[in-house]
Design a protein around this motif. Structure first.
Motif, PDB file in Angstrom:
ATOM      1  N   ALA A  35       0.887  -1.071   0.031  1.00 27.11           N
ATOM      2  CA  ALA A  35       0.117   0.060  -0.068  1.00 27.11           C
ATOM      3  C   ALA A  35       0.609   1.390  -0.120  1.00 27.11           C
ATOM      4  O   ALA A  35       1.950   1.244   0.441  1.00 27.11           O
ATOM      5  N   GLN A  37       0.715   3.633   1.941  1.00 28.45           N
ATOM      6  CA  GLN A  37       1.089   3.960   3.406  1.00 28.45           C
ATOM      7  C   GLN A  37       2.206   3.227   3.746  1.00 28.45           C
ATOM      8  O   GLN A  37       2.830   3.514   4.751  1.00 28.45           O
ATOM      9  N   LYS A 134      -7.394  -4.000   9.473  1.00 26.41           N
ATOM     10  CA  LYS A 134      -6.552  -3.152   8.454  1.00 26.41           C
ATOM     11  C   LYS A 134      -6.695  -1.703   8.668  1.00 26.41           C
ATOM     12  O   LYS A 134      -5.670  -0.932   8.642  1.00 26.41           O
ATOM     13  N   LEU A 138      -3.146   0.497   8.898  1.00 31.92           N
ATOM     14  CA  LEU A 138      -3.048   1.592   8.252  1.00 31.92           C
ATOM     15  C   LEU A 138      -2.672   2.860   9.045  1.00 31.92           C
ATOM     16  O   LEU A 138      -1.836   3.724   8.495  1.00 31.92           O
ATOM     17  N   LYS A 142       1.017   4.713   8.780  1.00 35.25           N
ATOM     18  CA  LYS A 142       1.160   6.085   8.294  1.00 35.25           C
ATOM     19  C   LYS A 142       1.964   6.814   9.471  1.00 35.25           C
ATOM     20  O   LYS A 142       2.719   8.195   8.937  1.00 35.25           O
TER      21      LYS A 142
END
Length: 289
Positions: A35, A37, A134, A138, A142
């Motif tokens: 991803a 991130q 998730k 996430l 970040k």
């Protein structure tokens, strides 16, 4: 740290994953995109019990907001001390990386602070965070660019066996057989758990009576080839304002068991002094394993 995959394995077949541009690939052509991130999802649909398992987006945000109050910093500081003490015992080859896994890392609060403490003390450190939610991974990826974050289950860790010096499981669901497989011989598992008086003021306001406290003996830990090694505890009081109290309620399971009247009474509180009582239990992997 971006995903390097040097310890990650394919959740489908167990073969080693290699990074190719922005994806991880195994020898059987399974592919997992990284991803933007900086995390990777290695939780196959067959390992999910729901469409979006684990903490909700609202719960993750509440925990992040609560942890900015530093109310739980004492828990993190003591965990750092224990991990540093054990890391100095475990390291025999300073050229090899010291590998730590936070199994059930949530939004990464404890792991980010662990990474900082370890990198200040040792030259070669790799920290990994795994969570089934998730939204939590996430948020972790970040805010913390020094650890590697993976969406996965503690029951099926997509990581190489016998490569981890320490596994931390803080307020999570320990899977001892899986943890034992991932630990090096003499590696340590650190459980961070609620003590007898943890949040007792809050619990007294929610439940008509409290069950007698009993520490889980975890017989399956012994069956998995782990031995009880050390135990420690911290206990302190913390004054929470209205906002912190609301976030604490959202991030704990207690709110789901409170009646409408109890919830309203808690919402009307301007502050509450709470007890933070935490047990740290350390297990070691038997060297014969």
């Amino acid at each position: 740290m971006s995903i390097t995959s040097d310890l990650m394995i394919c959740p489908m077949d167990g073969s080693i994953l290699k990074r190719v541009e922005n994806s991880l690939h195994c020898q059987h052509n399974h592919q997992f995109d990284i991803a933007r991130q900086g995390y990777v999802n290695l939780l196959p649909v067959q390992f999910k019990r729901s469409r979006s398992p684990g903490d909700t987006k609202e719960m993750v945000q509440a925990r992040r907001d609560f942890l900015t109050t530093t109310a739980y910093q004492g828990i993190s500081d003591h965990l750092n001390q224990l991990v540093l003490a054990e890391s100095n015992v475990n390291i025999t080859d300073t050229s090899a990386p010291f590998n730590l896994l936070d199994a059930g890392c949530g939004e990464g609060y404890y792991l980010a602070r662990l990474n900082q403490a370890l990198t200040n003390a040792h030259n070669n450190v790799q920290t990994f965070g795994v969570d089934i939610a998730k939204f939590a991974i996430l948020a972790a990826a970040k805010s913390d660019k020094k650890s590697q974050y993976i969406v996965a289950s503690n029951k099926h860790l997509p990581l190489l066996d016998a490569h981890f010096d320490i596994i931390v499981c803080a307020f999570g669901f320990p899977c001892f057989a899986e943890f034992a497989k991932k630990l090096k011989p003499n590696g340590k598992l650190i459980l961070v758990e609620s003590g007898e008086k943890h949040l007792i003021e809050l619990r007294n306001k929610i439940y008509p009576s409290l069950k007698a406290y009993q520490q889980n003996p975890y017989p399956d830990a012994i069956e998995a080839g782990l031995s009880w090694y050390k135990q420690d505890n911290i206990c302190y009081e913390q004054l929470l304002d209205k906002s912190a109290l609301a976030n604490l309620l959202l991030m704990t399971p207690h709110i789901h068991k409170a009646s409408h009247e109890k919830k309203k009474a808690l919402e009307n509180l301007s502050e509450l002094n709470i007890t933070i009582d935490i047990n740290y239990r350390i297990l070691t992997k038997n060297s014969a394993e």
